[in-house]
Design an enzyme around this catalytic site. Structure first.
Site, mmCIF file in Angstrom:
data_model
loop_
_atom_site.group_PDB
_atom_site.id
_atom_site.type_symbol
_atom_site.label_atom_id
_atom_site.label_comp_id
_atom_site.label_asym_id
_atom_site.label_seq_id
_atom_site.Cartn_x
_atom_site.Cartn_y
_atom_site.Cartn_z
ATOM 1 N N ILE A 62 0.846 -1.193 0.000
ATOM 2 C CA ILE A 62 0.000 0.000 0.000
ATOM 3 C C ILE A 62 0.878 1.239 0.000
ATOM 4 C CG2 ILE A 62 -1.584 1.407 1.387
ATOM 5 C CD1 ILE A 62 -3.022 -0.918 0.126
ATOM 6 N N LYS A 63 0.574 2.169 -0.914
ATOM 7 C CA LYS A 63 1.232 3.477 -0.909
ATOM 8 C C LYS A 63 0.233 4.511 -0.407
ATOM 9 C CE LYS A 63 2.863 7.374 -3.346
ATOM 10 N NZ LYS A 63 2.526 8.293 -4.445
ATOM 11 N N GLN A 64 0.634 5.272 0.611
ATOM 12 C CA GLN A 64 -0.263 6.239 1.216
ATOM 13 C C GLN A 64 0.505 7.509 1.558
ATOM 14 O OE1 GLN A 64 -2.987 7.979 1.632
ATOM 15 N NE2 GLN A 64 -4.085 6.097 2.207
#
Length: 352
Positions: free
Chosen positions: A238-240
Site C-alpha cells: 500500500i502506498k499512502q
C-alpha cells in the site's frame, strides 16, 4: 546513536521523532519488515509462485536489498499533473531513459512509471531494475477537472514488457471510486494470475473532506480506512500519503468510527498516526510505503528524511519519492534517494 547527518537534518525534531515510544499498537503485535517478509507473510497466501518471485525481486534489489525495506522511484506526474509542470525544473526527464537511469544510479528497489516510459525502454532496462507499470491515471487535461482514474493500457502489456509489478490509484471517496474499485480489483486479479506484484496508491479524494478550512484528506482515520479497502482487494503493498492530522470521520460527520480510535489507538504524534495507517494494512502484513510528497525547494532533503524516519519507526516498509529527486540536478537526485535509504539502513533507528 543514529548517524550525525540524519540527526542534523531532523534538527530540533530529532528527539521528538527518534526517542518516541508508541503506546497505541504495541510493536509486538505488528508484522514488521524483515529479510524473510515473503516467507513470513505471503508463503501462506493465495499468491502463486510467480508473484512471490516478483515480490522478492523487488525486495532484493538496490541499496535496501534483503532488508525488508524498499525504495521506489515513481514518475507519473507527466500525466497526473502535466509534463511541463513536472519536468520544466529539470528538462532531461522529458526523456524516459533518464527516469530509469536515476532509479538505477540512485540504488532504488524499483522504478514506477507509465506504459509509455517503461515500454519505450523495456528491452534495455527491464532486466536491470524491477519495473512497476502504473496502469491508471487522472490525466488532468479534461475540463472541468475531476477526481477520476482511467486505465491507460492492459495488464498483459505490462507483463509483456517484463514488469515485476503494476501500480494503480483509487480515489476513495470520489464519485467515481466504485468504478475504480471494480476496475483495479479485476486488474489486480489478472496481474496476480500472470505473476506480478500489485501496489495500490490509496488516496482519498472528495471536496467534502475539507471542513471549516481544515483539510482532512490525509487524516489518519480516513487514510487508514482507505488502506483497509486497499488490502481488501489484495494489494501486496500500500502506498499512502503521510497523515497530517486526525478526526476526518468526526469532522465530516460521515461514515462510522469509534471513540477508541482517538482515545487509545492514536495520539497526535506523527509516528502514532502513521502506525494507525499500518494497522489498517492487516497489522503490517501488507507493507506500507509513504509518499515523499511534492518538492518545496531547500527543505526537501530534511522533509524527506523526516518522512522516512516516521514511516520506519511506525513499522512501515519504505518510501516512494519522486519529485524531490527528479526536480533537481541528476547527482543531487541520487544523493536525495540515497539519504532516504540511509534511514532504513541505519540500525539505530528502530521501531517505536
Amino acid at each position: 546513536m543514529p548517524s550525525k547527518k540524519i540527526i542534523d537534518l531532523l534538527g530540533d525534531k530529532a528527539g521528538y521523532l527518534l526517542d518516541h515510544k508508541s503506546s497505541t499498537f504495541d510493536k509486538s503485535t505488528l508484522t514488521l519488515p524483515s529479510p524473510t517478509h515473503v516467507e513470513e507473510v505471503w508463503i501462506n497466501s493465495n499468491r502463486n509462485n510467480q508473484v512471490l518471485r516478483s515480490l522478492q525481486q523487488l525486495l532484493s534489489h538496490g541499496r535496501l536489498a534483503d532488508t525488508g525495506y524498499c525504495s521506489i522511484f515513481p514518475v507519473d506526474q507527466g500525466i497526473e499533473h502535466s509534463a511541463g509542470s513536472a519536468f520544466a525544473p529539470n528538462p532531461i526527464y522529458f526523456d524516459p531513459e533518464n527516469i530509469i537511469r536515476l532509479a538505477i544510479e540512485g540504488g532504488c528497489s524499483g522504478v514506477a512509471s507509465t506504459f509509455g516510459v517503461l515500454g519505450l525502454m523495456s528491452r534495455k532496462y527491464a532486466h536491470r531494475i524491477p519495473f512497476i507499470v502504473k496502469i491508471n491515471h487522472n490525466e488532468f487535461l479534461s475540463m472541468p477537472n475531476r477526481y477520476d482514474q482511467t486505465l491507460f493500457g492492459t495488464i498483459r502489456s505490462a507483463w509483456n514488457m517484463g514488469a515485476s509489478a503494476i501500480g494503480a490509484t483509487i480515489y476513495w471517496g470520489s464519485a467515481e471510486s466504485s468504478r475504480q474499485l471494480k476496475e483495479v480489483a479485476e486488474a489486480f486479479e489478472l496481474a496476480h494470475e500472470l505473476g506480478m506484484t500489485t501496489i495500490l496508491w490509496c488516496y482519498t479524494r472528495n471536496n467534502a473532506f475539507k471542513v471549516d478550512g481544515v483539510d482532512y484528506h490525509t487524516s489518519a482515520d480516513l487514510t487508514g480506512q482507505a488502506n483497509h479497502l486497499g488490502v481488501t482487494i489484495q494489494a501486496d503493498i500500500i502506498k499512502q500519503k503521510l497523515p497530517t492530522n486526525n478526526g476526518g470521520y468526526l469532522a465530516t460527520k460521515h461514515g462510522k468510527t469509534h471513540k477508541l480510535v482517538y482515545e487509545k489507538l492514536t495520539t497526535d504524534h506523527p509516528i502514532d498516526l502513521c502506525r494507525y495507517q499500518l494497522a489498517n494494512c492487516y497489522m503490517g502484513k501488507v507493507g506500507l510505503i509513504n509518499s515523499g510528497g511534492e518538492s518545496k525547494g531547500a527543505s526537501d532533503l530534511a522533509d524527506a528524511v523526516e518522512t522516512a524516519v516516521i514511516n520506519k519507526r511506525a513499522g512501515g516498509m519504505g518510501l516512494i519519492l519522486g519529485r524531490k529527486a527528479f526536480q533537481r540536478p541528476f547527482t543531487e537526485g541520487v544523493e536525495m534517494l540515497n539519504a532516504i535509504q540511509d534511514v532504513y539502513l541505519d540500525k539505530d533507528i528502530t521501531i517505536a
